[in-house]
Design an enzyme around this catalytic site. Structure first.
Site, mmCIF file in Angstrom:
data_model
loop_
_atom_site.group_PDB
_atom_site.id
_atom_site.type_symbol
_atom_site.label_atom_id
_atom_site.label_comp_id
_atom_site.label_asym_id
_atom_site.label_seq_id
_atom_site.Cartn_x
_atom_site.Cartn_y
_atom_site.Cartn_z
ATOM 1 N N ARG A 3 11.740 -7.621 4.701
ATOM 2 C CA ARG A 3 11.716 -6.147 4.795
ATOM 3 C C ARG A 3 12.560 -5.657 5.979
ATOM 4 O O ARG A 3 12.536 -6.231 7.047
ATOM 5 C CB ARG A 3 10.267 -5.678 4.958
ATOM 6 C CG ARG A 3 10.144 -4.169 5.105
ATOM 7 C CD ARG A 3 8.753 -3.687 4.846
ATOM 8 N NE ARG A 3 7.820 -3.950 5.940
ATOM 9 C CZ ARG A 3 6.564 -3.543 5.938
ATOM 10 N NH1 ARG A 3 6.074 -2.874 4.912
ATOM 11 N NH2 ARG A 3 5.776 -3.812 6.957
ATOM 12 N N ARG B 256 -9.929 -0.477 8.866
ATOM 13 C CA ARG B 256 -9.529 -1.884 8.942
ATOM 14 C C ARG B 256 -10.627 -2.743 9.554
ATOM 15 O O ARG B 256 -10.444 -3.954 9.679
ATOM 16 C CB ARG B 256 -8.285 -2.011 9.806
ATOM 17 C CG ARG B 256 -6.984 -2.193 9.005
ATOM 18 C CD ARG B 256 -5.856 -2.093 9.991
ATOM 19 N NE ARG B 256 -4.678 -2.800 9.646
ATOM 20 C CZ ARG B 256 -3.546 -2.208 9.234
ATOM 21 N NH1 ARG B 256 -3.521 -0.916 9.033
ATOM 22 N NH2 ARG B 256 -2.463 -2.917 9.014
ATOM 23 N N ARG C 124 11.318 -4.673 11.591
ATOM 24 C CA ARG C 124 10.243 -4.230 12.491
ATOM 25 C C ARG C 124 9.792 -5.410 13.335
ATOM 26 O O ARG C 124 9.714 -6.532 12.840
ATOM 27 C CB ARG C 124 9.045 -3.754 11.636
ATOM 28 C CG ARG C 124 8.985 -2.267 11.459
ATOM 29 C CD ARG C 124 8.014 -1.854 10.390
ATOM 30 N NE ARG C 124 6.652 -2.354 10.562
ATOM 31 C CZ ARG C 124 5.648 -2.045 9.744
ATOM 32 N NH1 ARG C 124 5.850 -1.230 8.738
ATOM 33 N NH2 ARG C 124 4.449 -2.516 9.939
ATOM 34 N N ARG D 160 -1.058 -11.153 11.818
ATOM 35 C CA ARG D 160 -1.611 -9.975 11.131
ATOM 36 C C ARG D 160 -2.469 -10.396 9.939
ATOM 37 O O ARG D 160 -3.501 -9.796 9.652
ATOM 38 C CB ARG D 160 -0.480 -9.048 10.666
ATOM 39 C CG ARG D 160 0.198 -8.340 11.825
ATOM 40 C CD ARG D 160 1.522 -7.723 11.409
ATOM 41 N NE ARG D 160 1.377 -6.597 10.509
ATOM 42 C CZ ARG D 160 2.368 -6.118 9.755
ATOM 43 N NH1 ARG D 160 3.555 -6.674 9.776
ATOM 44 N NH2 ARG D 160 2.160 -5.077 8.983
ATOM 45 N N LYS E 267 0.833 -1.208 0.000
ATOM 46 C CA LYS E 267 0.000 0.000 0.000
ATOM 47 C C LYS E 267 0.872 1.265 0.000
ATOM 48 O O LYS E 267 0.598 2.210 -0.709
ATOM 49 C CB LYS E 267 -0.941 -0.006 1.226
ATOM 50 C CG LYS E 267 -1.902 -1.192 1.228
ATOM 51 C CD LYS E 267 -2.924 -1.118 2.355
ATOM 52 C CE LYS E 267 -2.365 -1.364 3.731
ATOM 53 N NZ LYS E 267 -1.922 -2.752 3.974
#
Ligand code: AMP
Length: 215
Positions: free
Chosen positions: A127, A88, A160, A171, A13
């Site tokens: 990531r 969400r 992260r 998630r 996104k």
């Protein structure tokens, strides 16, 4: 332009938002970035949100809704906005509808960035992010020149907490349970535009331009 970028964590996104921003001067509003800012600043909101975020759970609706009520009234949002990571839940979507009707604004489109779970896990576990300036790296596709050091600012490049595999799986299950129902919600409003999230960084921009040309 007022759009929502909907999609699983890791669908890209933020990347799509960057490409849209380069062409249209709209505010990029990412609730994830706003929350991470609060966590870093150790505000009251940040302290409350951190445990939910680290566990891969959603921060309670009332906290997010109050934060967005303020954000949508800021000056830069008046020209248009892209919402990234909000709403969400159905409760957040209903609250957004109420906020927009109060401000006499309408959404142009809700983009559903489609991606499968295994691709997300592959993307997110690789990531990395700079603790200092937020620059994003990828251990496979875009590593920093020196491992653990940001090319841009020399800051520390880390994973992260919520990009660890078990948290990503959590998630994703939260996404399927609580966020995926928004696909029907916005489809029923005639706003949904489906885009393949593996179609490159300009995938959404291209579809929005086509839509505009056909309007
Ligand atoms: P993101 O960077 O958008 O994936 O957001 C990171 C984390 O922030 C999520 O896993 C949630 O814990 C929290 N978060 C971000 N946006 C929302 C939202 N709209 N509602 C609830 N929690 C959120």
């Amino acid at each position: 332009m007022r759009i929502i970028l909907l999609g699983a964590p890791g669908a890209g996104k933020g990347t799509q938002a960057d490409s849209i921003k380069a062409k249209y001067p709209v505010a990029h509003i990412s609730t994830g970035d706003m929350l991470r800012f609060h966590v870093k600043q150790e505000t009251e909101l940040g302290k409350n949100a951190k445990a939910y975020m680290d566990a891969g759970k959603l921060v309670p609706d009332d906290v997010i809704i109050a934060m967005m009520e303020h954000r949508l009234q800021e000056e830069d949002a008046k020209e248009g906005f892209m919402l990234d990571g909000f709403p969400r839940t159905i409760a957040q979507a209903e609250a957004l509808d109420a906020m927009l009707s109060k401000l006499q604004l309408k959404l142009d489109a809700v983009v559903n960035l489609m991606i499968d779970d295994d691709t997300v896990v592959g993307r997110l576990t690789s990531r990395r992010v700079c603790r200092q300036c937020g620059e994003i790296y990828n251990t496979v596709l875009k590593p920093s020149s020196k491992e653990g050091v940001c090319d841009k600012c020399g800051g520390e490049v880390v994973q992260r907490d919520d990009d660890k595999e078990e948290v990503i799986r959590k998630r994703l299950s939260v996404f399927h349970e609580q966020t995926a129902p928004l696909i029907d919600y916005y489809s029923n409003q005639g706003l949904l535009v489906a885009v393949d999230a593996t179609g490159g960084k300009d995938a959404v921009l291209k579809i929005l331009e086509q839509k505009k040309a056909n309007a």
